[in-house]
Scaffold this motif. Structure first.
Motif, mmCIF file in Angstrom:
data_model
loop_
_atom_site.group_PDB
_atom_site.id
_atom_site.type_symbol
_atom_site.label_atom_id
_atom_site.label_comp_id
_atom_site.label_asym_id
_atom_site.label_seq_id
_atom_site.Cartn_x
_atom_site.Cartn_y
_atom_site.Cartn_z
ATOM 1 N N TRP A 1 0.815 -1.213 0.000
ATOM 2 C CA TRP A 1 0.000 0.000 0.000
ATOM 3 C C TRP A 1 0.845 1.258 0.000
ATOM 4 N N ILE B 1 4.060 10.939 -10.558
ATOM 5 C CA ILE B 1 3.531 12.276 -10.857
ATOM 6 C C ILE B 1 4.672 13.298 -10.916
ATOM 7 N N SER C 1 -5.610 12.556 -17.827
ATOM 8 C CA SER C 1 -4.296 12.970 -18.357
ATOM 9 C C SER C 1 -4.237 12.792 -19.862
ATOM 10 N N ILE C 2 -4.717 11.655 -20.325
ATOM 11 C CA ILE C 2 -4.661 11.383 -21.757
ATOM 12 C C ILE C 2 -5.566 12.344 -22.519
ATOM 13 N N SER D 1 -9.879 -6.385 -2.082
ATOM 14 C CA SER D 1 -10.191 -5.448 -1.007
ATOM 15 C C SER D 1 -10.796 -4.172 -1.582
ATOM 16 N N LEU E 1 -6.748 5.815 -9.823
ATOM 17 C CA LEU E 1 -5.627 5.762 -10.778
ATOM 18 C C LEU E 1 -6.127 5.777 -12.217
ATOM 19 N N LEU F 1 3.435 7.768 -14.000
ATOM 20 C CA LEU F 1 2.453 7.537 -12.935
ATOM 21 C C LEU F 1 2.083 6.052 -12.883
ATOM 22 N N GLN G 1 -2.817 16.357 -12.220
ATOM 23 C CA GLN G 1 -2.041 15.999 -11.035
ATOM 24 C C GLN G 1 -0.607 16.536 -11.133
ATOM 25 N N SER G 2 -0.012 16.482 -12.342
ATOM 26 C CA SER G 2 1.333 17.028 -12.519
ATOM 27 C C SER G 2 1.314 18.544 -12.396
ATOM 28 N N TYR H 1 2.751 11.316 -21.639
ATOM 29 C CA TYR H 1 1.427 11.273 -21.058
ATOM 30 C C TYR H 1 1.554 11.031 -19.552
ATOM 31 N N CYS H 2 0.983 9.983 -19.007
ATOM 32 C CA CYS H 2 1.100 9.685 -17.584
ATOM 33 C C CYS H 2 1.794 8.335 -17.416
ATOM 34 N N ILE I 1 6.075 15.630 -14.349
ATOM 35 C CA ILE I 1 6.153 17.095 -14.428
ATOM 36 C C ILE I 1 7.161 17.517 -15.486
ATOM 37 N N LEU J 1 0.959 19.405 -8.551
ATOM 38 C CA LEU J 1 2.219 19.140 -7.844
ATOM 39 C C LEU J 1 3.329 20.012 -8.394
ATOM 40 N N LEU K 1 -7.353 9.254 -13.127
ATOM 41 C CA LEU K 1 -6.237 10.176 -13.376
ATOM 42 C C LEU K 1 -5.634 9.920 -14.753
ATOM 43 N N ILE K 2 -5.502 8.663 -15.104
ATOM 44 C CA ILE K 2 -4.905 8.316 -16.391
ATOM 45 C C ILE K 2 -5.780 8.810 -17.535
ATOM 46 N N ALA L 1 -8.461 2.593 -5.009
ATOM 47 C CA ALA L 1 -7.168 3.075 -5.532
ATOM 48 C C ALA L 1 -7.096 2.879 -7.048
ATOM 49 N N PHE M 1 -5.883 -8.886 -1.224
ATOM 50 C CA PHE M 1 -5.404 -7.544 -1.590
ATOM 51 C C PHE M 1 -6.173 -7.026 -2.801
ATOM 52 N N ARG N 1 -10.191 -1.178 -0.567
ATOM 53 C CA ARG N 1 -9.150 -0.159 -0.728
ATOM 54 C C ARG N 1 -8.498 -0.234 -2.097
ATOM 55 N N PHE N 2 -8.222 -1.450 -2.540
ATOM 56 C CA PHE N 2 -7.570 -1.612 -3.841
ATOM 57 C C PHE N 2 -8.484 -1.146 -4.954
ATOM 58 N N ARG O 1 -4.046 15.811 -22.648
ATOM 59 C CA ARG O 1 -2.907 15.858 -23.556
ATOM 60 C C ARG O 1 -3.359 15.869 -25.014
#
Lengths: 171, 284
Positions: free
Chosen positions: A56, A67, B24-25, B7, B17, A81, B37-38, A77-78, A71, B41, B20-21, B13, B4, B9-10, B28
């Motif tokens: 985890w 990430i 992002s695509i 679960s 993820l 990540l 996200q980039s 792309y990503c 930058i 940050l 976000l992908i 997550a 795992f 949580r997985f 772009r």
């Protein structure tokens, strides 16, 4: 006497280390390039963290590292990540269920992670993109960089274990 | 281990993820925008990169000063050898004069382009794993920078803006195969397309291809942009160092860029020039 767990301190130190090595590399303050081989220090660092902190934490720090790299990455792309999230999660899972936490496993995981990262990146952004001389680039750059990168697992593995012992971090 | 992947949580997550992908695509592809996200940050990291870059430049300059004396002596010897070569070889005065006139015209082009709008930018970070030398500048959409804006230095064309964030942007250099610049030989008028290759990039060079079979391009010729699109006309790209034929028997010429891409620091982004077009062909 009950030992105090400093989990947050461990996570903070790891996060700062990731940011530090990222900045040192992207601003070229720390240039470790030898010929065409350029290491990505964040791969062995992430492998070390994942082996200590398991899946985890490996997943979270993998996403964070990816990430960060995205930058400054060129048109990827990503990719970072996804790649680093997988590296963090898979290394953590393997260490939890299949392999022992020792330097030899760390070496194997580091080599496999580096090779997988550079090979997939080469395939996606050079081969599938139709670049000529793609094979030459793989041999001259990707393969050498992967091997060079994986050598840094030794100091990172011991450093992360030292920090986890000092902070009484238990995964 | 099965637990795992099963679960909750997985699953959460994995969903985050995947989201976000996808974002992002889409960002772009649609607009050359840096992933959210980039970008978020990056807003925190970029000031540290700027500071780190400044530190790196300071130590780099310091090292150069220390090496200065040794370098000057070596450079002196090298220059003396070069002078001897020049005096013993046949120098075409007309050709030298023509080159001089071209350089003067080039300077005049820069002085006469009052329609250019510039944004000064500083290199703050590099993608050290990219063989084509892409890097990050400290200016973004908040400073008027747009996708595909040309990036130049005093000596020539550097590349173009390939991704734009709010406070920083990424540059694809002329070494990259992703670039496609219409260019021509300033001496002969032979036209071609600048498109980097892995092999030429390894030597720090780029390549002009699609040259006609009857072209008379020679080593030492200056290659400049043709204009009429993303790049303005007359931007110096580089000088021809090698001429050859590829596997398709098409003629190409390798160019040494006019700009030293390894030592870039301050640059100019051309945020507007008369006749500038985006990739869709629409004028700005």
């Amino acid at each position: 006497m009950k030992q105090i767990k400093h989990t947050s301190l461990f996570y903070t130190i790891v996060a700062v280390a990731i940011i530090l090595f990222y900045l040192l590399d992207s601003t070229e303050i720390l240039t470790l390039k030898i010929g065409t081989a350029h290491p990505i220090l964040l791969i062995p660092l992430l492998v070390s963290v994942s082996m200590t902190a398991r899946e985890w934490v490996g997943l979270v720090f993998g996403c964070f590292t990816g990430i960060l790299l995205d930058i400054t990455a060129a048109d990827t792309y990503c990719f970072n990540l996804v790649a680093f999230a997988l590296i963090g999660c898979v290394c953590g899972l393997l260490c939890s269920y299949f392999v022992n936490d020792n330097i030899y496993s760390a070496l194997v995981l580091s080599v496999c992670s580096s090779l997988a990262y550079f090979t997939v990146k080469w395939l996606v952004f050079f081969v599938f993109d139709g670049n000529a001389d793609a094979l030459q680039f793989f041999v001259n750059h990707s393969l050498l960089s992967a091997i060079y990168t994986s050598l840094f697992i030794v100091p990172f593995y011991y450093a992360i274990h030292f920090i986890s012992k000092k902070t009484n971090y238990i995964s | 281990m099965r637990y795992f992947f099963r679960s909750r949580r997985f699953k959460i997550a994995a969903t985050i993820l995947a989201t976000l992908i996808i974002i992002s695509i889409i960002a772009r592809i649609v607009g050359g925008i840096i992933s959210p996200q980039s970008s978020i940050l990056g807003s925190f990291i970029v000031p540290f990169q700027s500071a780190g870059r400044a530190v790196g430049n300071y130590f780099s300059d310091l090292a150069e000063k220390i090496d200065g004396n040794e370098k000057l002596t070596a450079e002196n010897k090298e220059l003396r050898d070069k002078v001897n070569e020049l005096t013993s070889s046949l120098i075409d005065y007309d050709k030298a004069k023509q080159e001089n006139e071209f350089l003067k015209q080039y300077l005049e082009i820069k002085d006469n382009n009052t329609d250019y709008q510039f944004e000064e930018a500083l290199l703050i970070a590099r993608d050290t794993d990219d063989p084509f030398g892409s890097f990050t500048l400290n200016k973004g959409s908040l400073h008027g920078v747009s996708l595909y804006d040309p990036v130049i230095e005093a000596s020539g064309l550097v590349g173009y803006i390939s991704q734009v964030g709010a406070s920083y942007s990424k540059v694809t250099t002329i070494l990259s195969p992703d670039i496609s610049v219409a260019a021509f030989d300033r001496r002969t008028g032979d036209a071609g397309i600048i498109k980097g290759t892995v092999k030429s990039a390894e030597g720090g060079n780029t390549r002009i291809g699609n040259l006609s079979r009857s072209c008379t391009v020679a080593i030492g010729d200056y290659i400049v942009t043709s204009g009429g699109g993303v790049f303005p006309e007359g931007m110096l790209i580089g000088t021809v160092t090698e001429i050859g034929t590829d596997y398709n028997s098409a003629i190409y010429a390798d160019l040494t860029p006019a700009v030293n891409l390894d030592e870039l620091r301050d640059m100019m982004i051309i945020t507007y020039f008369s006749g500038q077009q985006n990739l869709g062909g629409d004028k700005k």
